[in-house]
Design a protein around this motif. Sequence first.
Motif, PDB file in Angstrom:
ATOM      1  N   THR A   1       0.711  -1.237   0.082  1.00  0.00           N
ATOM      2  CA  THR A   1       0.076   0.062   0.032  1.00  0.00           C
ATOM      3  C   THR A   1       0.877   1.379  -0.008  1.00  0.00           C
ATOM      4  O   THR A   1       2.125   1.350   0.136  1.00  0.00           O
ATOM      5  N   LYS A   2       0.192   2.322  -0.357  1.00  0.00           N
ATOM      6  CA  LYS A   2       1.131   3.575  -0.375  1.00  0.00           C
ATOM      7  C   LYS A   2       1.483   3.947   1.094  1.00  0.00           C
ATOM      8  O   LYS A   2       1.250   3.477   1.985  1.00  0.00           O
ATOM      9  N   VAL A   3       2.308   5.126   0.820  1.00  0.00           N
ATOM     10  CA  VAL A   3       2.980   5.578   2.329  1.00  0.00           C
ATOM     11  C   VAL A   3       2.200   6.320   3.154  1.00  0.00           C
ATOM     12  O   VAL A   3       2.450   6.249   4.431  1.00  0.00           O
ATOM     13  N   PHE A   4       1.154   6.922   2.769  1.00  0.00           N
ATOM     14  CA  PHE A   4       0.431   7.779   3.635  1.00  0.00           C
ATOM     15  C   PHE A   4      -1.201   7.619   3.536  1.00  0.00           C
ATOM     16  O   PHE A   4      -2.072   7.919   4.198  1.00  0.00           O
ATOM     17  N   CYS A   5      -1.487   6.270   2.828  1.00  0.00           N
ATOM     18  CA  CYS A   5      -2.836   6.068   2.783  1.00  0.00           C
ATOM     19  C   CYS A   5      -3.076   4.493   2.426  1.00  0.00           C
ATOM     20  O   CYS A   5      -1.907   3.819   2.239  1.00  0.00           O
ATOM     21  N   GLY A   6      -4.096   4.028   2.546  1.00  0.00           N
ATOM     22  CA  GLY A   6      -4.390   2.310   2.486  1.00  0.00           C
ATOM     23  C   GLY A   6      -4.610   2.095   0.983  1.00  0.00           C
ATOM     24  O   GLY A   6      -4.652   0.961   0.734  1.00  0.00           O
ATOM     25  N   CYS A   7      -4.170   2.649  -0.030  1.00  0.00           N
ATOM     26  CA  CYS A   7      -4.581   2.509  -1.475  1.00  0.00           C
ATOM     27  C   CYS A   7      -3.555   1.676  -1.975  1.00  0.00           C
ATOM     28  O   CYS A   7      -2.251   1.705  -1.364  1.00  0.00           O
ATOM     29  N   SER A   8      -3.763   0.707  -3.016  1.00  0.00           N
ATOM     30  CA  SER A   8      -2.851  -0.240  -3.410  1.00  0.00           C
ATOM     31  C   SER A   8      -1.657   0.292  -4.270  1.00  0.00           C
ATOM     32  O   SER A   8      -1.963   1.502  -4.852  1.00  0.00           O
TER      33      SER A   8
ATOM     34  N   ASN B   1      -6.648   3.436  -7.957  1.00  0.00           N
ATOM     35  CA  ASN B   1      -5.902   3.254  -6.603  1.00  0.00           C
ATOM     36  C   ASN B   1      -5.716   4.631  -5.898  1.00  0.00           C
ATOM     37  O   ASN B   1      -4.908   4.835  -5.892  1.00  0.00           O
ATOM     38  N   VAL B   2      -7.173   5.205  -5.876  1.00  0.00           N
ATOM     39  CA  VAL B   2      -6.975   6.570  -5.217  1.00  0.00           C
ATOM     40  C   VAL B   2      -8.037   6.731  -4.139  1.00  0.00           C
ATOM     41  O   VAL B   2      -9.151   6.045  -4.057  1.00  0.00           O
ATOM     42  N   CYS B   3      -7.751   7.532  -3.033  1.00  0.00           N
ATOM     43  CA  CYS B   3      -8.845   7.973  -2.074  1.00  0.00           C
ATOM     44  C   CYS B   3      -8.586   9.367  -1.598  1.00  0.00           C
ATOM     45  O   CYS B   3      -7.722  10.110  -2.196  1.00  0.00           O
ATOM     46  N   PRO B   4      -9.476   9.881  -0.653  1.00  0.00           N
ATOM     47  CA  PRO B   4      -9.501  11.438  -0.424  1.00  0.00           C
ATOM     48  C   PRO B   4      -7.908  11.620  -0.052  1.00  0.00           C
ATOM     49  O   PRO B   4      -7.579  12.804  -0.392  1.00  0.00           O
ATOM     50  N   THR B   5      -7.153  10.750   0.885  1.00  0.00           N
ATOM     51  CA  THR B   5      -5.897  11.474   1.230  1.00  0.00           C
ATOM     52  C   THR B   5      -4.874  11.524   0.085  1.00  0.00           C
ATOM     53  O   THR B   5      -4.347  12.700   0.070  1.00  0.00           O
ATOM     54  N   CYS B   6      -4.697  10.558  -0.909  1.00  0.00           N
ATOM     55  CA  CYS B   6      -3.814  10.566  -1.940  1.00  0.00           C
ATOM     56  C   CYS B   6      -4.354  11.628  -3.034  1.00  0.00           C
ATOM     57  O   CYS B   6      -3.692  12.094  -3.896  1.00  0.00           O
ATOM     58  N   LEU B   7      -5.712  11.889  -3.132  1.00  0.00           N
ATOM     59  CA  LEU B   7      -6.275  12.757  -3.928  1.00  0.00           C
ATOM     60  C   LEU B   7      -6.118  14.056  -3.269  1.00  0.00           C
ATOM     61  O   LEU B   7      -6.373  15.271  -3.830  1.00  0.00           O
TER      62      LEU B   7
HETATM   63 ZN    ZN Z   1      -4.999   6.822  -1.269  1.00  0.00          ZN
END
Ligand code: ZN
Length: 507
Positions: free
Chosen positions: A37-44, A54-60
Amino acid sequence: MTAHAVEAHESESERERDREFAAVIGLEVHVQLETSTKVFCGCSTDSATEPNTNVCPTCLGLPGALPTLNEAAVEAALKLGKAIDADVPDRTRFHRKNYYYPDLPKNFQITQYDAPICADGALEVSVEGDSREIAITRAHLEEDPGSLAHARGGRRTSIDAAEYTLVDYNRAGVPLMEIVTEPDFRRPTEVRGFLSKLESVLEYLGIFDADRDGSLRVDANISMVPESEESDEGSIPSDVLETANRTEVKNISSHKGAEKALAYEVTRQRNALQRGREIEQETRHWDESRGVTVSMRTKEAEADYRYFAEADLPPLEVGDWAEEVEIPELPEARRERFEREHGLGREAASKLTSTKAVADFYENLTTEFDSDLAATWVADELLGELNYRDLTTEDVEGRLDEFRRLISLVADGEITEKNATTVLREMLDEGDDPDSIIEANGMGKADDDEVSAAVEATIEANPEAVADYENGEEGAINFLVGQVMQATGGSADPGSVNVMLRERLNG
Ligand code: ZN
Ligand code: ADP
Ligand code: MG
C-alpha cells in the motif's frame, strides 16, 4: 602593454584553454520501495490497474483527509539504512515541500527535510577491478506525485506536441526513497556501476522491483573542474566543488541511460570550457531517443519550495526500531561466501552475486552439480550469452529449468560442451528447449563405435598428416582431432579423440 607582456598573456590564455578537466558527478536517485500500500494511505500500489482507480481522499488531497504513515515503508527505509551503514536519528520527521503542478493534488509533497531517516552512509562500487567508496549524504522517505500523459488525437506524445494532458493519481503517494550521494563520481562508468550495485542491494533486501516501470529515476549533477585539483585518490577540495558551475540532468531511468547521458554531458561541458565558454548553472533534460541533453530551465533553489513541518504527522521515533531491524546477506557478503564455500575466483563470484536471482539460481545448482561446472555455465556461458543479447536473467526467469536441464546433459556427458554452447544460443534465439534442439540437430554425444569409426576414416583419408605425426610433428595431431570432430559433427569429446588417435597411431 609591452610586446613581451602581450605574448605572455596570450600563452597563458592558451594554456587555460588546453587545461584538462576532470568530471565531478553527484546523484539524486529516487527508488520506489516495494510495499503493498501507499506511504500515507491504504491504497494499493498495484500498477496494472486502470488510471485513477487506486485513489482515496488522502492521496487525492481532498480537504480534511489526513495521512497515516505506512509502517512497511519505514521498515524498508531502515533496512536500506542498515545496508549502506547510515546513521539513523532517534527521531525523524516530515516536511511539506510546496509547489504547484497538476500531478500534485495537495500542492505540496510530503518529504523529509532537516531530519532524514538515513544520513552518512556509503556504498562500495567496483568498476573494472577498481574499488571506490561512494559516500551517501542522505536518504529520505517521501511520496511520489501522480503521473501525466500528454496526448494528441488519442495517442501519447511529447509535452510540446500535446493537445491535452491526462493525469493519473495511481502513483500519487507511492513510497519513494531519495538517495543523495556526495559528488564522489569521476566517470560515467562509475555511476553505472553504482546504480547496478544499489539496485542489487535493494533487491537483496527485498524492498525493490527493478522490473516495475519508473522504479528507478536518476537526477545527475555534473560539473568540470581543473584536472590539477583532483588528488590521487580522486578527492577534490570543497571550495572548488562549491564554486564549479554544474548542470542537473533529469529524466534518466536506467543504468545505461545514466552512463550515456553523463558521457554526453562531459563532452559538452569540456568542449564549451575549451572554447572559453562558461557552463550555465541549469537543469537539463536527457532525451533518450536522440541521445542528447537539452536545456530545460535555470535551477530552482531550495528556498523556492517554502519547506515547513508537516503538522499532520507526528515526529517518528525510530532509534530502537533501527537497532532491531534485520537484513539478509548482502551481495558483498554472499560473494565472499561463494569464494570460500564454492572455491570460486573473485570475478566469477562477483558475477554470480550481481543479482539475487542469479545467486539463488547458482547456489541451487551447486546442490546437484559440481560447483565449478555450475559456475562456468552460469557465469561465463549463460550470463555471457544473455549479455550479448542485451537480456537479463529476469527475461529468462521462466526458463531456469531448461538451463538446469542443459547443464545436467553436460554433467552427465550426454552432450559435448561445444555443442551445449550451440544449444544454449539456439535456446535464446529460437526459444526451444534443449532436448528438442539436440534431437533436431543430432547433437547427442557420439557413441564410442561412431568415434572410433571416424578415427579410422580420418587416419585413412589423411596419410600426410599421419606421416607428419609419426615424424614427431606434434601439431599434426591437432589437425587430425579437428578432422574427427568435423566427421562427428562436433559430437565427440576432443580430449578423448586426442587420446584415441595417439593410442591408435602409437600402437
Ligand atoms: Zn489513497
Ligand atoms: P542543491 O542544494 O543545489 O540541490 P546539494 O548540495 O543538495 O545541492 O547537492 C545536490 C547534488 O549535487 C548532490 O548529489 C551533490 O553530490 C551534487 N553536487 C554538489 N556539488 C557538485 C559539483 N561541483 N559537481 C557535481 N555535482 C555536485
Ligand atoms: Mg539538494
